[in-house]
Design a protein around this motif. Structure first.
Motif, mmCIF file in Angstrom:
data_model
loop_
_atom_site.group_PDB
_atom_site.id
_atom_site.type_symbol
_atom_site.label_atom_id
_atom_site.label_comp_id
_atom_site.label_asym_id
_atom_site.label_seq_id
_atom_site.Cartn_x
_atom_site.Cartn_y
_atom_site.Cartn_z
ATOM 1 N N ALA A 240 0.751 -1.234 -0.020
ATOM 2 C CA ALA A 240 -0.118 0.014 0.005
ATOM 3 C C ALA A 240 0.912 1.259 0.057
ATOM 4 C CB ALA A 240 -0.829 -0.090 1.091
ATOM 5 N N LEU A 241 1.953 1.147 0.722
ATOM 6 C CA LEU A 241 2.904 2.543 0.691
ATOM 7 C C LEU A 241 3.648 2.856 -0.596
ATOM 8 C CD1 LEU A 241 5.018 1.970 3.930
ATOM 9 C CD2 LEU A 241 3.643 3.823 3.420
ATOM 10 N N VAL A 242 3.988 1.769 -1.466
ATOM 11 C CA VAL A 242 4.535 1.712 -2.874
ATOM 12 C C VAL A 242 3.405 2.339 -3.610
ATOM 13 C CG1 VAL A 242 5.387 0.462 -4.842
ATOM 14 C CG2 VAL A 242 6.240 -0.023 -2.440
ATOM 15 N N ALA A 243 1.976 1.741 -3.337
ATOM 16 C CA ALA A 243 1.276 2.211 -4.304
ATOM 17 C C ALA A 243 0.804 3.586 -4.300
ATOM 18 C CB ALA A 243 -0.181 1.166 -4.208
ATOM 19 N N TRP A 244 0.676 4.169 -2.984
ATOM 20 C CA TRP A 244 0.262 5.506 -2.564
ATOM 21 C C TRP A 244 1.369 6.378 -3.003
ATOM 22 C CZ3 TRP A 244 1.883 9.467 0.529
ATOM 23 C CH2 TRP A 244 0.783 10.643 0.597
ATOM 24 N N ASN A 245 2.617 5.837 -2.862
ATOM 25 C CA ASN A 245 3.755 6.849 -3.116
ATOM 26 C C ASN A 245 3.973 6.872 -4.516
ATOM 27 O OD1 ASN A 245 4.924 8.301 -0.688
ATOM 28 N ND2 ASN A 245 4.676 6.007 0.065
ATOM 29 N N LEU A 246 3.747 5.910 -5.406
ATOM 30 C CA LEU A 246 4.146 5.914 -6.641
ATOM 31 C C LEU A 246 3.068 6.723 -7.423
ATOM 32 C CD1 LEU A 246 5.346 4.628 -9.289
ATOM 33 C CD2 LEU A 246 3.661 2.911 -9.099
ATOM 34 N N ARG A 247 1.895 6.614 -7.047
ATOM 35 C CA ARG A 247 0.838 7.451 -7.746
ATOM 36 C C ARG A 247 1.040 8.955 -7.278
ATOM 37 N NH1 ARG A 247 -5.539 6.681 -8.291
ATOM 38 N NH2 ARG A 247 -5.807 8.269 -9.533
ATOM 39 N N ARG A 248 1.495 9.110 -5.944
ATOM 40 C CA ARG A 248 1.628 10.549 -5.541
ATOM 41 C C ARG A 248 2.760 11.161 -6.555
ATOM 42 N NH1 ARG A 248 5.682 12.673 -2.298
ATOM 43 N NH2 ARG A 248 6.237 10.646 -1.803
ATOM 44 N N LEU A 249 3.967 10.406 -6.599
ATOM 45 C CA LEU A 249 5.146 10.833 -7.194
ATOM 46 C C LEU A 249 4.960 10.996 -8.480
ATOM 47 C CD1 LEU A 249 7.847 8.629 -5.241
ATOM 48 C CD2 LEU A 249 7.649 11.128 -5.030
ATOM 49 N N ARG A 250 4.269 10.119 -9.188
ATOM 50 C CA ARG A 250 3.942 10.051 -10.601
ATOM 51 C C ARG A 250 2.999 11.396 -11.135
ATOM 52 N NH1 ARG A 250 -0.280 9.000 -13.576
ATOM 53 N NH2 ARG A 250 -1.408 7.818 -11.925
ATOM 54 N N THR A 251 1.982 11.822 -9.961
ATOM 55 C CA THR A 251 1.042 12.752 -10.298
ATOM 56 C C THR A 251 1.664 14.139 -10.137
ATOM 57 O OG1 THR A 251 -0.242 12.383 -8.353
ATOM 58 C CG2 THR A 251 -1.237 11.280 -10.377
ATOM 59 N N GLU A 252 2.358 14.288 -9.022
ATOM 60 C CA GLU A 252 3.078 15.550 -8.649
ATOM 61 C C GLU A 252 4.039 16.003 -10.048
ATOM 62 O OE1 GLU A 252 5.408 14.778 -5.225
ATOM 63 O OE2 GLU A 252 3.644 14.926 -3.840
ATOM 64 N N ARG A 253 4.535 14.991 -10.672
ATOM 65 C CA ARG A 253 5.382 15.348 -11.815
ATOM 66 C C ARG A 253 4.639 15.346 -13.071
ATOM 67 N NH1 ARG A 253 7.821 13.738 -7.648
ATOM 68 N NH2 ARG A 253 9.875 13.980 -7.220
ATOM 69 N N LEU B 42 11.604 2.671 -11.727
ATOM 70 C CA LEU B 42 10.532 3.732 -11.587
ATOM 71 C C LEU B 42 11.203 4.893 -10.900
ATOM 72 C CD1 LEU B 42 7.628 1.341 -10.552
ATOM 73 C CD2 LEU B 42 7.858 2.498 -12.747
ATOM 74 N N ALA B 43 12.088 4.718 -9.911
ATOM 75 C CA ALA B 43 12.373 5.803 -9.007
ATOM 76 C C ALA B 43 13.620 6.710 -10.176
ATOM 77 C CB ALA B 43 13.399 5.282 -8.026
ATOM 78 N N SER B 44 14.169 5.940 -11.000
ATOM 79 C CA SER B 44 15.112 6.747 -11.704
ATOM 80 C C SER B 44 14.285 7.666 -12.653
ATOM 81 C CB SER B 44 16.089 5.642 -12.717
ATOM 82 O OG SER B 44 16.722 6.321 -13.681
ATOM 83 N N VAL B 45 13.092 6.882 -13.274
ATOM 84 C CA VAL B 45 12.511 7.754 -14.327
ATOM 85 C C VAL B 45 11.663 8.999 -13.649
ATOM 86 C CG1 VAL B 45 10.469 7.671 -15.925
ATOM 87 C CG2 VAL B 45 11.967 5.783 -15.773
ATOM 88 N N LEU B 46 11.342 8.888 -12.449
ATOM 89 C CA LEU B 46 10.780 9.885 -11.734
ATOM 90 C C LEU B 46 11.881 10.987 -11.045
ATOM 91 C CD1 LEU B 46 7.862 7.938 -10.009
ATOM 92 C CD2 LEU B 46 7.525 9.421 -11.878
ATOM 93 N N GLY B 47 12.860 10.573 -11.011
ATOM 94 C CA GLY B 47 13.848 11.307 -10.515
ATOM 95 C C GLY B 47 13.938 11.516 -8.798
ATOM 96 N N VAL B 48 13.685 10.240 -8.360
ATOM 97 C CA VAL B 48 13.548 10.228 -6.685
ATOM 98 C C VAL B 48 14.348 9.131 -6.348
ATOM 99 C CG1 VAL B 48 11.180 11.154 -6.722
ATOM 100 C CG2 VAL B 48 11.589 8.771 -6.891
#
Length: 88
Positions: A5-18, A54-60
């Motif tokens: 659930a943490l990964v899901a929430w943060n993945l969506r948060r980071l993706r949409t913020e960018r 995924l982190a590399s693509v999002l820059g995190v």
């Protein structure tokens, strides 16, 4: 909140913020868009190698996917549907 659930929430948060669509994130990470969707809906289980991509693509940092959300957090709002207007 469990790890998935943490990964899901943060993945969506980071993706949409960018402002990155699932399709763009998946293409840049070299995975299927449906897989990104599964991760965001807590249906998929990402390996550390996948989180690195995924982190590399999002820059995190990879660890950003395990950040605990603030108390009383709400659902992450989706990006606006449709294509972005062309820039002249």
């Amino acid at each position: 909140m469990n790890g998935r659930a943490l990964v899901a929430w943060n993945l969506r948060r980071l993706r949409t913020e960018r402002g990155v669509s699932q399709e763009r994130l998946a293409a840049d990470a070299g995975v299927d868009r449906a897989y990104v969707s599964e991760l965001e809906r807590e249906l998929g289980n990402a390996s550390v190698d996948m989180l690195d991509k995924l982190a590399s693509v999002l820059g995190v940092a990879t660890g950003d996917f395990l950040t605990v959300p603030p108390e009383g957090h709400g659902a992450i709002k989706p990006l606006a549907a449709g294509r972005k207007p062309r820039q002249s």
